[in-house]
Enzyme design. Sequence first.
Site, mmCIF file in Angstrom:
data_model
loop_
_atom_site.group_PDB
_atom_site.id
_atom_site.type_symbol
_atom_site.label_atom_id
_atom_site.label_comp_id
_atom_site.label_asym_id
_atom_site.label_seq_id
_atom_site.Cartn_x
_atom_site.Cartn_y
_atom_site.Cartn_z
ATOM 1 N N ASN A 79 -1.966 -0.121 7.399
ATOM 2 C CA ASN A 79 -1.435 -1.509 7.812
ATOM 3 C C ASN A 79 -0.702 -2.090 6.664
ATOM 4 O O ASN A 79 -0.597 -3.288 6.412
ATOM 5 C CB ASN A 79 -2.618 -2.435 8.114
ATOM 6 N N LYS A 104 0.852 -1.218 -0.173
ATOM 7 C CA LYS A 104 -0.021 -0.134 0.029
ATOM 8 C C LYS A 104 0.898 1.426 -0.194
ATOM 9 O O LYS A 104 2.081 1.377 0.173
ATOM 10 C CB LYS A 104 -1.110 -0.044 1.302
#
Length: 155
Positions: A116, A13
């Site tokens: 996360n 991410k």
Amino acid sequence: MMATTERTLVLLKPDAVQRGLCGEIVSRFENKGLKIVGMKMIQITSALSKEHYAHLVSKPFYPDLERFITSAPVVAMVLEGKEAVEVVRTMCGPTNATKAPAGTIRGDLSNSTSRNVIHASDSKETAAKEVPRFFKDSELMKYDLSKEWLYAGDE
Ligand code: IDP
Ligand code: MG
């Protein structure tokens, strides 16, 4: 019995890219013996976010999730190996990184539920949808990686 070789989708991410953690995370998958069959950097659009996170669009945190996931490039990967879907989820740890065990990617690299660092397909059925969502067939590489040091002949 011959175990099934599976493919799973991973996204590193925007926080992983921005924090310079991609090498660390890719290393863990290589060290585990998973084969990288696809890998590229992309910028996720609002439409792709809504498709990928369709199960979450009605949640109160979705606007922040979309802002975050579209805010900077991600690294998309397809990993292949024995029971790869479950193996990769186990390596990631639970969504809430505060509760993720040490030794997992989220447990070691994040302490947040929303930032996360990684996405991984959560089931074989999800993987079958997510791999073609991010990769064309022509982007999935066919090459030999010797498995003789990773698995016994009957695995
Ligand atoms: P997963 O990433 O472990 O599969 P999902 O429930 O599919 O977890 O959620 C997708 C992503 O949405 C999470 O990784 C996280 O970035 C975000 N998310 C999920 N639940 C929450 C929440 O309660 N607060 C904020 N963000 C969340
Ligand atoms: Mg999920």
